[in-house]
Design a protein around this motif. Structure first.
Motif, mmCIF file in Angstrom:
data_model
loop_
_atom_site.group_PDB
_atom_site.id
_atom_site.type_symbol
_atom_site.label_atom_id
_atom_site.label_comp_id
_atom_site.label_asym_id
_atom_site.label_seq_id
_atom_site.Cartn_x
_atom_site.Cartn_y
_atom_site.Cartn_z
ATOM 1 N N PHE A 33 40.572 42.543 48.266
ATOM 2 C CA PHE A 33 39.743 43.194 47.569
ATOM 3 C C PHE A 33 39.973 43.195 46.077
ATOM 4 O O PHE A 33 39.062 43.016 45.183
ATOM 5 C CB PHE A 33 39.389 44.578 47.956
ATOM 6 C CG PHE A 33 38.222 45.267 47.060
ATOM 7 C CD1 PHE A 33 36.881 44.987 47.077
ATOM 8 C CD2 PHE A 33 38.474 46.175 45.852
ATOM 9 C CE1 PHE A 33 35.783 45.616 46.439
ATOM 10 C CE2 PHE A 33 37.655 46.736 45.233
ATOM 11 C CZ PHE A 33 36.127 46.482 45.413
ATOM 12 N N ILE A 34 41.298 43.597 45.972
ATOM 13 C CA ILE A 34 41.778 43.813 44.466
ATOM 14 C C ILE A 34 41.935 42.233 44.002
ATOM 15 O O ILE A 34 41.743 42.234 42.645
ATOM 16 C CB ILE A 34 43.044 44.512 44.568
ATOM 17 C CG1 ILE A 34 43.058 46.002 44.859
ATOM 18 C CG2 ILE A 34 43.847 44.259 43.087
ATOM 19 C CD1 ILE A 34 44.390 46.807 45.052
ATOM 20 N N LEU A 35 42.591 41.269 44.774
ATOM 21 C CA LEU A 35 42.594 40.093 44.270
ATOM 22 C C LEU A 35 41.149 39.313 43.997
ATOM 23 O O LEU A 35 41.337 38.779 42.862
ATOM 24 C CB LEU A 35 43.354 38.974 45.359
ATOM 25 C CG LEU A 35 44.820 39.476 45.301
ATOM 26 C CD1 LEU A 35 45.485 38.539 46.488
ATOM 27 C CD2 LEU A 35 45.520 39.253 44.319
ATOM 28 N N VAL A 36 40.314 39.561 44.693
ATOM 29 C CA VAL A 36 39.084 38.724 44.561
ATOM 30 C C VAL A 36 38.041 39.497 43.356
ATOM 31 O O VAL A 36 37.495 38.784 42.815
ATOM 32 C CB VAL A 36 38.448 38.555 46.126
ATOM 33 C CG1 VAL A 36 36.880 38.172 45.790
ATOM 34 C CG2 VAL A 36 39.221 37.870 46.888
ATOM 35 N N VAL A 37 38.075 40.834 43.616
ATOM 36 C CA VAL A 37 36.844 41.514 42.735
ATOM 37 C C VAL A 37 37.555 41.841 41.624
ATOM 38 O O VAL A 37 36.828 41.856 40.483
ATOM 39 C CB VAL A 37 36.322 42.731 43.610
ATOM 40 C CG1 VAL A 37 35.519 43.446 42.716
ATOM 41 C CG2 VAL A 37 35.891 42.321 44.956
ATOM 42 N N VAL A 38 38.941 42.229 41.436
ATOM 43 C CA VAL A 38 39.306 42.822 40.300
ATOM 44 C C VAL A 38 40.203 41.825 39.745
ATOM 45 O O VAL A 38 39.729 41.272 38.373
ATOM 46 C CB VAL A 38 40.225 44.082 40.457
ATOM 47 C CG1 VAL A 38 40.892 44.650 39.145
ATOM 48 C CG2 VAL A 38 39.473 45.335 41.317
ATOM 49 N N LEU A 39 41.259 41.311 40.130
ATOM 50 C CA LEU A 39 42.423 40.308 39.523
ATOM 51 C C LEU A 39 41.499 38.851 39.288
ATOM 52 O O LEU A 39 42.030 38.357 38.282
ATOM 53 C CB LEU A 39 43.599 40.239 40.193
ATOM 54 C CG LEU A 39 44.528 41.614 40.171
ATOM 55 C CD1 LEU A 39 45.749 41.378 41.159
ATOM 56 C CD2 LEU A 39 44.637 41.983 38.895
ATOM 57 N N GLY A 40 40.703 38.699 40.238
ATOM 58 C CA GLY A 40 40.247 37.122 40.132
ATOM 59 C C GLY A 40 39.367 36.903 38.877
ATOM 60 O O GLY A 40 39.732 36.250 37.920
ATOM 61 N N PRO A 41 38.421 37.608 38.620
ATOM 62 C CA PRO A 41 37.411 37.471 37.411
ATOM 63 C C PRO A 41 38.026 38.186 36.135
ATOM 64 O O PRO A 41 37.949 37.304 34.869
ATOM 65 C CB PRO A 41 36.169 38.222 37.815
ATOM 66 C CG PRO A 41 36.531 39.357 38.759
ATOM 67 C CD PRO A 41 37.655 38.916 39.588
ATOM 68 N N LEU A 42 39.028 38.922 36.175
ATOM 69 C CA LEU A 42 39.467 39.672 35.011
ATOM 70 C C LEU A 42 40.967 38.994 34.553
ATOM 71 O O LEU A 42 41.082 39.050 33.260
ATOM 72 C CB LEU A 42 39.685 40.980 35.201
ATOM 73 C CG LEU A 42 38.460 42.062 35.471
ATOM 74 C CD1 LEU A 42 38.604 43.470 35.471
ATOM 75 C CD2 LEU A 42 37.407 41.769 34.523
ATOM 76 N N VAL A 43 41.678 38.472 35.518
ATOM 77 C CA VAL A 43 43.158 38.055 35.185
ATOM 78 C C VAL A 43 43.106 36.693 35.507
ATOM 79 O O VAL A 43 43.576 35.843 34.637
ATOM 80 C CB VAL A 43 44.120 38.996 35.825
ATOM 81 C CG1 VAL A 43 45.423 38.671 35.441
ATOM 82 C CG2 VAL A 43 43.811 40.434 35.403
ATOM 83 N N ILE A 44 43.121 36.262 36.844
ATOM 84 C CA ILE A 44 43.416 34.981 37.315
ATOM 85 C C ILE A 44 42.480 33.879 36.809
ATOM 86 O O ILE A 44 42.829 32.903 36.060
ATOM 87 C CB ILE A 44 43.305 34.903 38.861
ATOM 88 C CG1 ILE A 44 44.355 36.028 39.375
ATOM 89 C CG2 ILE A 44 43.764 33.727 39.304
ATOM 90 C CD1 ILE A 44 44.314 36.071 40.760
#
Length: 299
Positions: A33-44
């Motif tokens: 959830f953190i990877l897809v929802v948070v880090l995905g669009p905001l960082v990765i």
């Protein structure tokens, strides 16, 4: 009776194993959830786009943005100005931060705790606020400058140094010194005061105690705070935007100008990747020193 106890023990083990697996699956779902929802669009995604843009030319993949960045005759001057301001500001801020922490810890005075709390709160302020505060105080039309002009009957305001390298360094020193105070105080708190008292009882004076006893023991924490100061100063933008003159172009300002004024997004992306590499190198060094500090404190 013993068979019943064994059966209950087996049931408890099975239930414990099942609960452990549920917790592991829940932790994995949280990670995804953190990877897809948070880090995905905001960082990765932004990082991938930045890297892709930095190697994109007119006809597909190309190193032309990096070639254009490094072959630009102004690039060496920009990097030199950036490193000059970085080392001047971060070094002075680190020295000031260590001195402030030493005074607050070893020479406490009435109100020292209040000063410590203010320095902790100070790190939450935006950097451009410090720049505007200095303008209101020490600018050519600032209160201090106008007061000195009227006091000494001068025809022009005596203070006119903020909009340039002097003002940038002053603002960065004022703003980033508190970032060194806190880790230095934390490092001082782990010192064995008996060693300091023993050194004094053997005839060591203040400077000898500071450089022969305190500094070697507290050095990992001081180093971590200093590296953090260098990292934050390298990425400073607000102070440069407010106080930097047209002749004071640093790497963040050059990237901003390439993207917004020249509309050369590829070259701006290449410069941003270079700056990101510098920042990550400092961060890796900070993590290494900080990990050493944690291990030392734990022992």
């Amino acid at each position: 009776m013993s068979s019943l106890s064994v059966s209950e023990h087996v049931v408890d083990d099975v239930a414990h194993t099942a609960a452990k697996r549920r917790r592991e699956r829940l932790a994995q779902w949280h990670l995804w959830f953190i990877l897809v929802v948070v880090l995905g669009p905001l960082v990765i995604y932004p990082l991938v786009q930045l890297l892709t843009l930095s190697v994109t030319g007119a006809h597909g993949l190309s190193l032309h943005p990096y070639i254009a960045f490094f072959t630009n005759p102004e690039t060496s001057g920009v990097i030199g100005t950036t490193l000059g301001i970085l080392f001047a500001s971060a070094t002075l801020a680190s020295v000031l931060g260590v001195l402030l922490a030493s005074m607050l810890f070893f020479k406490p005075f009435p109100g020292a705790k209040l000063v410590t709390r203010f320095l902790e709160l100070f790190v939450a302020f935006p950097s451009f606020l410090v720049a505007f505060t200095l303008i209101f105080l020490y600018g050519s039309q600032g209160s201090v400058s106008i007061g000195l002009q009227r006091l000494f009957n001068l025809s022009d305001p005596p203070l006119n140094f903020l909009f340039g390298i002097g003002g940038v360094i002053l603002a960065e020193v004022v703003f980033y010194a508190p970032f060194v105070v806190r880790p230095t105080l934390a490092s001082f708190a782990t010192l064995d005061m008996r060693l300091i008292e023993a050194a004094k009882s053997l005839g060591a004076n203040g400077p000898m105690v500071a450089f022969k006893v305190i500094l070697p023991l507290a050095w990992p924490g001081i180093a971590a705070g200093t590296i953090l100061c260098f990292l934050l100063t390298l990425n400073e933008f607000g102070i440069l935007l407010v106080l930097g003159s047209a002749h004071l172009i640093t790497l963040p300002m050059a990237i901003y100008s390439s993207a917004t004024v020249d509309l050369d997004l590829q070259t701006a992306a290449a410069g941003a990747v270079v700056m990101l590499a510098m920042s990550l190198s400092l961060y890796a060094l900070y993590r290494r020193v900080n990990r050493h500090t944690g291990g030392r404190n734990g022992n």
